[in-house]
Write an enzyme that holds these catalytic residues in place. Sequence first.
Site, PDB file in Angstrom:
ATOM      1  N   SER A 189     -15.278   9.421  -8.045  1.00 40.72           N
ATOM      2  CA  SER A 189     -16.469   9.129  -8.867  1.00 40.72           C
ATOM      3  C   SER A 189     -16.705  10.208  -9.917  1.00 40.72           C
ATOM      4  CB  SER A 189     -17.711   8.954  -7.991  1.00 40.72           C
ATOM      5  OG  SER A 189     -17.875  10.053  -7.123  1.00 40.72           O
TER       6      SER A 189
ATOM      7  N   HIS B 259     -13.569   5.844  -0.657  1.00 42.58           N
ATOM      8  CA  HIS B 259     -14.527   6.822  -1.210  1.00 42.58           C
ATOM      9  C   HIS B 259     -15.924   6.468  -0.678  1.00 42.58           C
ATOM     10  CE1 HIS B 259     -16.126   9.826  -3.789  1.00 42.58           C
ATOM     11  NE2 HIS B 259     -16.097   9.210  -4.954  1.00 42.58           N
TER      12      HIS B 259
ATOM     13  N   HIS C  14     -10.162  13.722   4.948  1.00 42.60           N
ATOM     14  CA  HIS C  14     -10.606  14.100   3.600  1.00 42.60           C
ATOM     15  C   HIS C  14      -9.414  14.627   2.818  1.00 42.60           C
ATOM     16  CE1 HIS C  14     -12.940  15.866   0.328  1.00 42.60           C
ATOM     17  NE2 HIS C  14     -13.871  15.013   0.701  1.00 42.60           N
TER      18      HIS C  14
ATOM     19  N   ARG D 109     -21.671  18.429   5.084  1.00 48.86           N
ATOM     20  CA  ARG D 109     -22.655  17.362   4.815  1.00 48.86           C
ATOM     21  C   ARG D 109     -22.851  16.524   6.076  1.00 48.86           C
ATOM     22  NH1 ARG D 109     -19.741  14.671  -0.239  1.00 48.86           N
ATOM     23  NH2 ARG D 109     -18.077  14.807   1.304  1.00 48.86           N
TER      24      ARG D 109
ATOM     25  N   ASP E  66     -19.569  10.464   5.221  1.00 47.90           N
ATOM     26  CA  ASP E  66     -19.878   9.043   5.440  1.00 47.90           C
ATOM     27  C   ASP E  66     -19.935   8.673   6.919  1.00 47.90           C
ATOM     28  OD1 ASP E  66     -19.981   8.461   2.680  1.00 47.90           O
ATOM     29  OD2 ASP E  66     -17.803   8.547   2.625  1.00 47.90           O
TER      30      ASP E  66
HETATM   31  N1  CMX Z   1      -7.737   7.035   9.731  1.00 50.68           N
HETATM   32  C1  CMX Z   1      -6.433   6.675   9.769  1.00 50.68           C
HETATM   33  N2  CMX Z   1      -5.489   7.197   8.985  1.00 50.68           N
HETATM   34  C2  CMX Z   1      -5.869   8.163   8.131  1.00 50.68           C
HETATM   35  C3  CMX Z   1      -7.188   8.615   8.046  1.00 50.68           C
HETATM   36  C4  CMX Z   1      -8.146   8.011   8.883  1.00 50.68           C
HETATM   37  N3  CMX Z   1      -9.442   8.339   8.838  1.00 50.68           N
HETATM   38  N4  CMX Z   1      -7.256   9.581   7.108  1.00 50.68           N
HETATM   39  C5  CMX Z   1      -6.015   9.714   6.601  1.00 50.68           C
HETATM   40  N5  CMX Z   1      -5.176   8.851   7.221  1.00 50.68           N
HETATM   41  C6  CMX Z   1      -3.760   8.625   6.950  1.00 50.68           C
HETATM   42  C7  CMX Z   1      -3.620   8.211   5.490  1.00 50.68           C
HETATM   43  O1  CMX Z   1      -3.905   6.822   5.325  1.00 50.68           O
HETATM   44  C8  CMX Z   1      -2.180   8.586   5.232  1.00 50.68           C
HETATM   45  O2  CMX Z   1      -1.370   7.578   5.797  1.00 50.68           O
HETATM   46  P1  CMX Z   1      -0.012   7.103   5.040  1.00 50.68           P
HETATM   47  O3  CMX Z   1       0.848   8.321   5.004  1.00 50.68           O
HETATM   48  O4  CMX Z   1       0.480   6.010   5.918  1.00 50.68           O
HETATM   49  O5  CMX Z   1      -0.426   6.640   3.679  1.00 50.68           O
HETATM   50  C9  CMX Z   1      -2.016   9.846   6.059  1.00 50.68           C
HETATM   51  O6  CMX Z   1      -3.041   9.828   7.056  1.00 50.68           O
HETATM   52  C10 CMX Z   1      -2.167  11.126   5.246  1.00 50.68           C
HETATM   53  O7  CMX Z   1      -3.406  11.087   4.563  1.00 50.68           O
HETATM   54  P2  CMX Z   1      -4.196  12.433   4.224  1.00 50.68           P
HETATM   55  O8  CMX Z   1      -3.347  13.248   3.322  1.00 50.68           O
HETATM   56  O9  CMX Z   1      -4.696  13.058   5.465  1.00 50.68           O
HETATM   57  O10 CMX Z   1      -5.486  11.858   3.478  1.00 50.68           O
HETATM   58  P3  CMX Z   1      -5.634  11.490   1.943  1.00 50.68           P
HETATM   59  O11 CMX Z   1      -5.943  12.722   1.179  1.00 50.68           O
HETATM   60  O12 CMX Z   1      -4.499  10.677   1.454  1.00 50.68           O
HETATM   61  O13 CMX Z   1      -6.915  10.538   1.966  1.00 50.68           O
HETATM   62  C11 CMX Z   1      -9.060   9.855   2.681  1.00 50.68           C
HETATM   63  C12 CMX Z   1      -8.211  11.027   2.191  1.00 50.68           C
HETATM   64  C13 CMX Z   1     -10.509  10.300   2.747  1.00 50.68           C
HETATM   65  C14 CMX Z   1      -8.973   8.726   1.656  1.00 50.68           C
HETATM   66  C15 CMX Z   1      -8.557   9.415   4.067  1.00 50.68           C
HETATM   67  O14 CMX Z   1      -8.732  10.455   5.001  1.00 50.68           O
HETATM   68  C16 CMX Z   1      -9.219   8.153   4.574  1.00 50.68           C
HETATM   69  O15 CMX Z   1      -8.755   7.048   4.242  1.00 50.68           O
HETATM   70  N6  CMX Z   1     -10.316   8.274   5.393  1.00 50.68           N
HETATM   71  C17 CMX Z   1     -11.054   7.120   5.840  1.00 50.68           C
HETATM   72  C18 CMX Z   1     -11.960   6.605   4.715  1.00 50.68           C
HETATM   73  C19 CMX Z   1     -13.084   7.561   4.451  1.00 50.68           C
HETATM   74  O16 CMX Z   1     -13.770   8.012   5.355  1.00 50.68           O
HETATM   75  N7  CMX Z   1     -13.328   7.842   3.152  1.00 50.68           N
HETATM   76  C20 CMX Z   1     -14.488   8.648   2.737  1.00 50.68           C
HETATM   77  C21 CMX Z   1     -14.111  10.036   2.225  1.00 50.68           C
HETATM   78  C22 CMX Z   1     -15.343  10.782   1.742  1.00 50.68           C
HETATM   79  C23 CMX Z   1     -15.882  10.180   0.457  1.00 50.68           C
HETATM   80  O17 CMX Z   1     -15.186  10.220  -0.564  1.00 50.68           O
HETATM   81  O18 CMX Z   1     -16.991   9.615   0.477  1.00 50.68           O
END
Ligand code: CMX
Length: 445
Positions: free
Chosen positions: A254, A284, A331, A340, A386
């Site tokens: 964002s 996000h 994250h 937070r 979140d």
């Molecule tokens: N559950 C399951 N798998 C997860 C995960 C979770 N909560 N968090 C990361 N992973 C997975 C990723 O999907 C990725 O898998 P692939 O290699 O198969 O693609 C792997 O672990 C590595 O990811 P990462 O480097 O740890 O995380 P990223 O930086 O790529 O992504 C985020 C960060 C937040 C998008 C991810 O942790 C996620 O999808 N979390 C769940 C959604 C969420 O809570 N989002 C809110 C974030 C805060 C905000 O912006 O508001």
Amino acid sequence: MPLLRSSLLPTVLKILKERLAQLVPEKQEEVKKIKKDHGSKVLGNVTVDMVYGGMRGIKGLVWEGSLLDPEEGIRFRGLTIPDCQQQLPSAPSGEEPLPEGLFWLLLTGEVPTSEQAAYLSSEWAARSELPAFIKELLDKAPKTMHPMTQFSLAVTALQSESQFAKVYHEGVHKSKYWEYTYEDSMNLIAKLPNIAGRIYQNTFKDGKVPAISKSADYGQNIATILGFGDNKQFVELMRLYMTIHSDHEGGNVSAHATHLVGSALSDPYLSFASGLNGLAGPLHGLANQEVLRWIMKMRDELGSAEVSDDTIKEYVWKTLKSGQVVPGYGHAVLRKTDPRYTCQREFALKHLPNDPLFKMVSQLYKVVPDVLTEHGKTKNPWPNVDAHSGVLLQHYGLVEQDFYTVLFGVSRSLGVLAQLIWDRALGMPIERPKSVTSADFKRLS
Ligand code: CMX
């Protein structure tokens, strides 16, 4: 910029724009000197993995308001969340920081006085009225349209009121850009409670929108317009919520989207609408709605609010094995529990320790990190912001999960628009990183 308490300044200024007018030339000189003295220094290497990996770790943006440390979490102009709770002004009857104070801090680097925060409360209340066509637009939106889509639509439509766009068209000098960006940003922030309130009342209630009080603060007015204005704890929650969701440095979707679109000199309305469209993604800001939905589904499937850690563990594994993420965990930058999250947990421990869903959120906090660690993919197995926000909102009766990201968006305006004002004050150029093709990588030696 050193952190000062505004009351220590030689002239105590109430008007934020006047204080900014003093700071802008100082900061312009500072940046000029940084570029002269350090312009050719190297910030880091960029690997092919980083390019395929969503540009993680590439330092390519300047963001003045906040900085995110992977272990410690966010600092707003050097202040942690507990610092903000301690140092920023609160309402006369309250304890939590006012988002007005946070906005002043983000823009100036200075902790405002209560008088300065009160000035912002009255400015925002005075500018809060929506034009008739925006009300009509929202009233005509189908109830089935997601609240974030309605939000983005209303902000985009408000663009027709942009002072920046108008004076740009007339040929304004670029040294004045920041002043019109400031005016648009103040008007936009001021109108967001009325937009959010109208979306909520139209979509989930009878469409009657309570009036905003011209003498109330931002958090109180948001609570009022949602129909919870008499609940003191909810009002305090809104003040805290608006403060802690505001900014998370520059690279998140964002923030970056708002900054990127703004770099084309699109006005604050168009820029912020882009940020909102990014916030509406489930990885996000939409994650806060997904978290509560996931918890409710788990509770329904498991048939009770009180289940063993092992049963929860099994449910988390089921989510992972079905190829879905556990919402609210992980994250891109953080490698510890999000402060937070901790701050909202402390609010819950103080005000709603026996809420059954809060207990479940606490139980998940015990179970999920170990499961994600064992799963072995996630770089950060800890909860983010979140994972907690929805459970607080539902406790007070704001149970419509699809609405939650709208509140996140209202708060996010404070951080991204503060930066947008500085972007224009510092003459930040149009953003244009270089892209390459996969074939280029194969030619690397
Ligand atoms: N559950 C399951 N798998 C997860 C995960 C979770 N909560 N968090 C990361 N992973 C997975 C990723 O999907 C990725 O898998 P692939 O290699 O198969 O693609 C792997 O672990 C590595 O990811 P990462 O480097 O740890 O995380 P990223 O930086 O790529 O992504 C985020 C960060 C937040 C998008 C991810 O942790 C996620 O999808 N979390 C769940 C959604 C969420 O809570 N989002 C809110 C974030 C805060 C905000 O912006 O508001």
